[in-house]
Design a protein around this motif. Structure first.
Motif, PDB file in Angstrom:
ATOM      1  N   ILE B 149     -16.890 -34.935  -6.082  1.00 52.86           N
ATOM      2  CA  ILE B 149     -16.714 -33.716  -6.878  1.00 52.86           C
ATOM      3  C   ILE B 149     -18.082 -33.267  -7.404  1.00 52.86           C
ATOM      4  N   ASP B 150     -18.839 -34.254  -7.827  1.00 53.42           N
ATOM      5  CA  ASP B 150     -20.164 -33.986  -8.360  1.00 53.42           C
ATOM      6  C   ASP B 150     -21.076 -33.344  -7.305  1.00 53.42           C
ATOM      7  N   THR B 151     -21.030 -33.953  -6.112  1.00 54.47           N
ATOM      8  CA  THR B 151     -21.836 -33.413  -5.005  1.00 54.47           C
ATOM      9  C   THR B 151     -21.399 -31.988  -4.675  1.00 54.47           C
ATOM     10  N   ALA B 152     -20.099 -31.789  -4.654  1.00 50.45           N
ATOM     11  CA  ALA B 152     -19.569 -30.468  -4.331  1.00 50.45           C
ATOM     12  C   ALA B 152     -20.063 -29.440  -5.348  1.00 50.45           C
ATOM     13  N   ARG B 153     -20.027 -29.821  -6.622  1.00 50.78           N
ATOM     14  CA  ARG B 153     -20.419 -28.886  -7.671  1.00 50.78           C
ATOM     15  C   ARG B 153     -21.878 -28.449  -7.492  1.00 50.78           C
ATOM     16  N   VAL B 154     -22.738 -29.421  -7.174  1.00 50.74           N
ATOM     17  CA  VAL B 154     -24.146 -29.043  -7.067  1.00 50.74           C
ATOM     18  C   VAL B 154     -24.464 -28.378  -5.725  1.00 50.74           C
ATOM     19  N   THR B 155     -23.595 -28.624  -4.718  1.00 55.02           N
ATOM     20  CA  THR B 155     -23.909 -28.100  -3.394  1.00 55.02           C
ATOM     21  C   THR B 155     -23.380 -26.694  -3.167  1.00 55.02           C
ATOM     22  N   PHE B 156     -22.121 -26.468  -3.607  1.00 54.67           N
ATOM     23  CA  PHE B 156     -21.468 -25.205  -3.251  1.00 54.67           C
ATOM     24  C   PHE B 156     -21.322 -24.282  -4.451  1.00 54.67           C
ATOM     25  N   ALA B 157     -21.278 -23.001  -4.154  1.00 54.94           N
ATOM     26  CA  ALA B 157     -21.083 -22.017  -5.220  1.00 54.94           C
ATOM     27  C   ALA B 157     -19.728 -22.227  -5.876  1.00 54.94           C
ATOM     28  N   ARG B 158     -18.728 -22.558  -5.039  1.00 60.05           N
ATOM     29  CA  ARG B 158     -17.376 -22.715  -5.587  1.00 60.05           C
ATOM     30  C   ARG B 158     -16.772 -23.989  -5.021  1.00 60.05           C
ATOM     31  N   HIS B 159     -15.990 -24.636  -5.826  1.00 60.60           N
ATOM     32  CA  HIS B 159     -15.263 -25.793  -5.302  1.00 60.60           C
ATOM     33  C   HIS B 159     -13.928 -25.946  -6.034  1.00 60.60           C
ATOM     34  N   SER B 160     -13.046 -26.651  -5.367  1.00 59.89           N
ATOM     35  CA  SER B 160     -11.727 -26.902  -5.946  1.00 59.89           C
ATOM     36  C   SER B 160     -11.317 -28.304  -5.519  1.00 59.89           C
ATOM     37  N   PHE B 161     -10.368 -28.885  -6.193  1.00 57.67           N
ATOM     38  CA  PHE B 161      -9.770 -30.103  -5.632  1.00 57.67           C
ATOM     39  C   PHE B 161      -8.276 -30.141  -5.872  1.00 57.67           C
ATOM     40  N   ASP B 162      -7.618 -30.943  -5.023  1.00 60.80           N
ATOM     41  CA  ASP B 162      -6.152 -31.063  -5.068  1.00 60.80           C
ATOM     42  C   ASP B 162      -5.752 -32.344  -5.776  1.00 60.80           C
ATOM     43  N   LEU B 163      -4.653 -32.278  -6.509  1.00 63.38           N
ATOM     44  CA  LEU B 163      -4.019 -33.501  -7.032  1.00 63.38           C
ATOM     45  C   LEU B 163      -2.537 -33.449  -6.657  1.00 63.38           C
ATOM     46  N   ILE B 164      -1.990 -34.629  -6.420  1.00 63.03           N
ATOM     47  CA  ILE B 164      -0.547 -34.727  -6.170  1.00 63.03           C
ATOM     48  C   ILE B 164       0.075 -35.417  -7.380  1.00 63.03           C
ATOM     49  N   TYR B 165       1.053 -34.754  -7.995  1.00 61.94           N
ATOM     50  CA  TYR B 165       1.693 -35.392  -9.153  1.00 61.94           C
ATOM     51  C   TYR B 165       3.203 -35.408  -8.987  1.00 61.94           C
ATOM     52  N   ALA B 166       3.888 -35.806 -10.068  1.00 56.05           N
ATOM     53  CA  ALA B 166       5.326 -36.113  -9.984  1.00 56.05           C
ATOM     54  C   ALA B 166       5.511 -37.205  -8.943  1.00 56.05           C
ATOM     55  N   ARG B 167       4.641 -38.210  -9.041  1.00 56.54           N
ATOM     56  CA  ARG B 167       4.711 -39.355  -8.141  1.00 56.54           C
ATOM     57  C   ARG B 167       5.746 -40.333  -8.692  1.00 56.54           C
ATOM     58  N   PRO B 168       6.245 -41.224  -7.826  1.00 60.77           N
ATOM     59  CA  PRO B 168       7.247 -42.179  -8.317  1.00 60.77           C
ATOM     60  C   PRO B 168       6.710 -42.958  -9.518  1.00 60.77           C
ATOM     61  N   GLY B 169       7.472 -42.976 -10.579  1.00 62.49           N
ATOM     62  CA  GLY B 169       7.124 -43.768 -11.751  1.00 62.49           C
ATOM     63  C   GLY B 169       6.082 -43.139 -12.659  1.00 62.49           C
ATOM     64  N   GLN B 170       5.556 -41.980 -12.291  1.00 63.56           N
ATOM     65  CA  GLN B 170       4.515 -41.356 -13.123  1.00 63.56           C
ATOM     66  C   GLN B 170       5.132 -40.770 -14.396  1.00 63.56           C
ATOM     67  N   THR B 171       4.649 -41.213 -15.551  1.00 63.79           N
ATOM     68  CA  THR B 171       5.208 -40.694 -16.804  1.00 63.79           C
ATOM     69  C   THR B 171       4.470 -39.410 -17.177  1.00 63.79           C
ATOM     70  N   PRO B 172       5.121 -38.546 -17.956  1.00 60.82           N
ATOM     71  CA  PRO B 172       4.439 -37.328 -18.409  1.00 60.82           C
ATOM     72  C   PRO B 172       3.129 -37.666 -19.132  1.00 60.82           C
ATOM     73  N   ALA B 173       3.129 -38.738 -19.928  1.00 63.36           N
ATOM     74  CA  ALA B 173       1.911 -39.087 -20.684  1.00 63.36           C
ATOM     75  C   ALA B 173       0.778 -39.458 -19.728  1.00 63.36           C
ATOM     76  N   ALA B 174       1.111 -40.267 -18.710  1.00 58.74           N
ATOM     77  CA  ALA B 174       0.088 -40.684 -17.755  1.00 58.74           C
ATOM     78  C   ALA B 174      -0.466 -39.475 -17.011  1.00 58.74           C
ATOM     79  N   TRP B 175       0.417 -38.567 -16.653  1.00 58.37           N
ATOM     80  CA  TRP B 175      -0.025 -37.366 -15.929  1.00 58.37           C
ATOM     81  C   TRP B 175      -0.893 -36.480 -16.817  1.00 58.37           C
ATOM     82  N   ARG B 176      -0.491 -36.349 -18.069  1.00 60.18           N
ATOM     83  CA  ARG B 176      -1.302 -35.523 -18.987  1.00 60.18           C
ATOM     84  C   ARG B 176      -2.725 -36.065 -19.063  1.00 60.18           C
ATOM     85  N   ALA B 177      -2.837 -37.402 -19.149  1.00 59.93           N
ATOM     86  CA  ALA B 177      -4.158 -38.017 -19.246  1.00 59.93           C
ATOM     87  C   ALA B 177      -4.961 -37.784 -17.967  1.00 59.93           C
TER      88      ALA B 177
END
Lengths: 599, 391
Positions: B149-177
């Motif tokens: 992510i760090d490399t992307a930020r310094v290299t490209f004008a724009r960057h984004s990343f994906d996260l997958i959530y609502a995983r098995p057993g993932q609590t709302p608190a853990a996801w918030r963090a």
């Protein structure tokens, strides 16, 4: 023409699976009526459904030629009758066409409810009855005990019961000899006005309407003009004959004989079972006794699952009616289920048979609404009505009195299950009439409201007795009842297809069960759904389906719009099978499951 | 952006991955040794093929998707971009996005990718939790992801990343963090997808066998609502069901899909949707799909210049449904004027009228003179909303 003294007309009566059809098969084979290569089991049950379920729906006859030990040639006319309570009237007419019966009882099982009901009908018909103990080759056979049971329960002398095994052929000759010796020959007058009883009829695609008859007096000949006494309709006879079981033409049918006529009759609804056929030129003054037009007892709505199948359903019903004039149908429109038909049947089995034939022979998927009996309603304005459909239930304020049909039910059950049977009958508003024992089995007679029986009584009886109970009934009388209409509302909108007429004491619990069931069956939707059961304006049960909170595809696959569309199209296809009640979409599967008897 | 206001995108599919992830049902394949020269030529050949059908269109966006396009040698990327510039006019502010896995190997090539013309990366980070990365079958570690992510930020004008959530057993608190940590690292764009089981994936089978339990509808709903609230509070509100960005930072390429604009797709299994004969509306769009097996695709392109497996016209009867289905995913909803220009019909007329008013009353949709929009509640239940709208 056969001498009366050398004719024996008989039927075989038995509880289901006690071996009626197998015995018939053996008798036919023994008398050489059919070549071995043409033989197949259950020869007389021509419909798949008859063979599979071991029941006979249509009456059939076979003329058997038998040379007895006395050296004389006899004609034995076997009348195969329907064996179920739904067809009690049809059975009574078949029995009225004979002078005697073979009462077949499974030697390992003993007397069952249907044995009893059939035996009483044969006794009522004035039959000479020969008890036949079947399956004596089985290790579990107890001929002495069963003989005793026949005497104790039915009151028939069973000391000379014939012991047979229809399966292996043991005792078949003894049965034939007993018939010749013990059954009375028919009586009748040849030179008098024609009186023949119409036993049954069916539609044959080659022959047209085939009418099964028993000649009482006079002679039926090819070319003569006959008249049906109940309708007054006249027909020219094209053909007379008898079944061997193949149809064989004959010159005439004389007194005491059983056979068929083909007479240019267009539809079998013109052939009323039990009607008297007479000579158009010289009609009889009086018809034979016992004729009753058939009246449907149980009604339900039949709707195609796929609305596009409506025409097909209509055509299929018409085709079935070609061969079964006892069921009735008329178009019905339901807000919930769309276009369909209100159908009337002789009983629950009859209903099931028609439903199954529609689904199997005509490949239709059907939704069947809860079976309803016929209620008689007296209105405050002095008029009265028959109610076949809960939807037509009049305004409560206009009702003076409602009457419902009651039955007399006979249940034979092993002692250990008696308690559950009594409890079940009690729950169903039954009134005990009699309780007797035959060995370790109890025979209970109950008066029960028919509407309690059409609602999953068989299934419950089977489950509480693990299938060991046998059950039979006859319609008794109409009686006043404290009956109400239970409506199901979805978001305040009544679902017509789910309304039922029910005794007030059961209304609340039935309503609760239905609401709970629907709660599980209707999927969550965008809006909250209230499911209520109501009697008149009073809500007696309520369930709520909470609104859908999340339903969206997280990722839309780049440029692949087609894929997302496929998902939507699938949903759309599913919707075709949804019914809209107000804003709520109810899947057909929910109706199917909610309407399934046995909650 | 080009002058006409009509957008045009080019999608390039690179089907190869180092390994297959258990949740992914994209057209991805694991292969040893890819003949770069042949693949480069083949991709260019397909670009040439579709350029013939879209003369004069101005390219607003190029998107390298996969598979794992960050495994493409920079020379191949450069060749593809060069070919695009040769075949069409390209907008001055063209967005050129590359999907990338956040491994150290791939991050090391970011500089070269930028030199080849890529100006935006979208990183498949998927989780900032070691156990979750293992569960999701990802090849990278949390530290590698952070570095990438760090490399992307310094290299490209724009960057984004994906996260997958609502995983098995993932609590709302853990996801918030986890999400809070992600926001600290984020640039102007994040894609946050709830885990979805797709038929044909290993997860689908594992789940069917009872290997794990998915969060129930209520939990999924709560997680979604909390995500939207947090993202809004942090200045990256949702602009689509699962996509979040600062104002003006939405992914232009994906907007082309959702706004039902035109795009061509080259490479195995790529899809395209573009105006018939370049002359947009009423006459319909061509919907194209390329052969998906990499070897079959390559052979077909080499023998006949393209590997089009499907090429049909989406007519005036189908376009409104597609445009609606895509457009309602966007927070901005559907521009009625543009919808009419595109499909010849008013968005409010192509839907079930009774359902429309019920859905407006229920707070799932809004309709004014300019736009038909799904509300936050509506977007969260969009499949059910669409099922009602489209009869």
């Amino acid at each position: 023409m056969t001498e009366l003294s050398q004719i024996r007309n008989f039927s075989i009566i038995a509880h289901i699976d006690h071996g009626k059809s197998t015995l018939a098969d053996r008798l036919i084979q023994r008398c050489g009526a059919i070549a071995d290569r043409e033989f197949h089991d259950q020869l007389l049950d021509s419909m798949d459904i008859e063979r599979e379920r071991g029941i006979t729906i249509k009456a059939q006859t076979v003329r058997l030629n038998y040379r007895a030990k006395d050296g004389k040639d006899y004609v034995l006319n076997l009348m195969d009758t329907p064996g179920h309570v739904d067809f009690a009237y049809e059975v009574s007419r078949s029995l009225a066409a004979c002078e005697g019966s073979l009462l077949v009882v499974d030697a390992s099982q003993g007397v069952e409810a249907q044995t009893l009901a059939n035996a009483y009908q044969a006794i009522d018909a004035g039959h000479e009855i020969i008890p036949v103990l079947n399956k004596i080759d089985l290790p579990a056979a107890e001929p002495d005990r069963v003989r005793q049971e026949i005497e104790d329960v039915i009151g028939l002398d069973a000391s000379e019961a014939v012991l047979i095994s229809a399966k292996t052929g043991i005792g078949i000759d003894d049965v034939l000899e007993a018939m010749v010796a013990r059954l009375p020959a028919p009586k009748g007058e040849r030179n008098t006005t024609l009186k023949a009883m119409l036993v049954d009829s069916w539609y044959d695609s080659y022959l047209g309407v085939v009418t099964l008859v028993r000649v009482k007096d006079g002679v039926l000949r090819k070319g003569m003009k006959i008249r049906m006494m109940s309708t007054g309709a006249a027909y020219d006879i094209d053909k007379v004959g008898h079944f061997t079981p193949k149809p064989v033409d004959a010159a005439e049918l004389g007194p005491g004989e059983v056979g068929f006529i083909i007479a240019g009759i267009k539809t079998i609804s013109d052939c009323k079972i039990g009607d008297t056929i007479t000579d158009e030129k010289k009609p009889a003054a009086e018809a034979l006794p016992g004729f009753k037009p058939s009246v449907p007892v149980v009604f339900c709505g039949l709707f195609p699952v796929d609305a596009d199948d409506y025409e097909k359903l209509r055509d299929s019903l018409a085709k079935l009616r070609l061969n079964d004039a006892s069921f009735h149908y008329e178009p019905e429109t339901s807000a919930a289920l769309g276009f369909g038909f209100r159908c009337g049947f002789l009983g629950l089995l009859h209903l099931e048979i028609i439903q199954e034939r529609l689904e199997r022979e005509f490949d239709l998927d059907l939704i069947t609404t809860a079976p309803s009996v016929v209620y008689r309603i007296a209105l405050r304005d002095g008029s009265s009505m028959e109610l076949h459909n809960p939807t037509d239930y009049p305004d409560v304020m206009k009702i003076e009195r409602i009457e419902e049909p009651w039955i007399k039910a006979t249940i034979i059950v092993p002692d250990e299950h008696l308690g559950s049977v009594l409890q079940l009958c009690q729950e169903r508003r039954g009134v005990q009439q009699d309780l007797t024992y035959a060995g370790t089995r109890a025979m209970v007679v109950y008066r029960l409201p028919l509407n309690e029986v059409v609602f999953d009584f068989y299934d419950r009886l089977k489950s509480v007795t693990r299938g060991y109970a046998s059950f039979d009934y006859e319609i008794a009388a109409y009686e006043e009842g404290d009956l109400v209409k239970l409506s199901i509302l979805v978001n305040g909108e009544p679902v017509d297809a789910l309304s039922i007429i029910v005794h007030k004491s059961h209304a609340e619990s039935r309503g609760r069960v239905l609401c709970e069931k629907l709660k599980d069956l209707i999927p969550k939707q965008l809006f909250k759904i209230a499911i209520q059961a109501a009697i008149g304006g009073r809500i007696v049960a309520r369930e709520t389906i909470s609104a859908l909170r999340k339903d969206v595809l997280a990722k839309c696959y780049g440029g692949d719009i087609s894929r997302k569309r496929k998902l939507l199209d699938k949903q759309k296809k599913g919707k075709k099978r949804m019914r809209q009640i107000g804003d709520v979409e109810i899947p057909q599967s929910a109706f199917l499951a909610a309407l399934k008897t046995g909650s | 952006m080009n002058e006409t206001g009509r957008q045009f995108g080019v999608y390039v599919h690179w089907p190869f991955c180092v390994s297959k992830c258990p949740y992914c049902d994209f057209n991805s394949h694991v292969r040893e040794g890819v003949d770069q020269a042949r693949w480069r030529e083949a991709l260019v050949a397909e670009l040439r093929h579709y350029a013939a059908s879209t003369p004069g269109r101005v390219v607003d966006s190029v998107f390298f998707g996969g598979g794992t396009p960050s495994l493409m040698p920079p020379a191949t990327i450069a060749a593809v971009i060069g070919a695009i510039r040769d075949l069409w006019p390209v907008a001055d502010d063209v967005e050129v996005t590359m999907e990338a896995n956040p491994t150290s190997v791939e991050a090391a090539r970011f500089q070269a990718a930028r030199a080849a013309g890529v100006n935006r990366v979208s990183l498949g980070v998927q989780a900032l939790d070691a156990d979750a990365l293992r569960f999701l079958g990802r090849a990278h570690s949390v530290d590698e992801a952070l570095a990438a992510i760090d490399t992307a930020r310094v290299t490209f004008a724009r960057h984004s990343f994906d996260l997958i959530y609502a995983r098995p057993g993932q609590t709302p608190a853990a996801w918030r963090a986890e999400l809070a940590r992600a926001l600290d690292l984020a640039g102007e764009h994040l894609s946050l997808y709830q885990l979805t089981l797709e038929r044909g994936t290993r997860f689908w089978q594992d789940h069917a066998r009872g290997g794990f339990v998915m969060p129930d509808e209520d939990t999924a709903a709560t997680l979604y609502e909390e995500t939207n609230a947090l993202m809004t509070a942090r200045g990256l509100p949702a602009y689509e069901i699962s996509n979040y960005a600062r104002a003006g930072a939405a992914c232009r390429h994906n907007l082309i899909y959702w706004r039902y604009e035109d795009y061509i797709g080259v490479g195995p299994g790529a899809h395209g949707r573009f105006a018939v004969d370049g002359a947009a509306r009423l006459r319909g769009k061509r919907a194209t799909r390329q052969a998906s097996g990499p070897e079959a695709w390559l052979e077909q392109v080499e023998s006949r210049g393209h590997a089009t497996a499907e090429d049909r016209v989406i007519g005036a009867d189908e376009m409104p449904g597609e445009a609606l289905m895509m457009g309602l995913r966007l927070v901005e909803g559907i521009d009625r004027r543009r919808f009419r220009a595109l499909t010849g019909r008013d968005a409010a007329d192509v839907v079930d009228a009774r359902a429309l008013s019920a859905l407006i009353r229920g707070g799932f949709l809004t309709l004014d003179d300019d736009r038909l929009r799904a509300t936050e509640a509506g977007r969260q239940r969009l499949d059910a909303v669409l099922a009602r709208l489209l009869r």
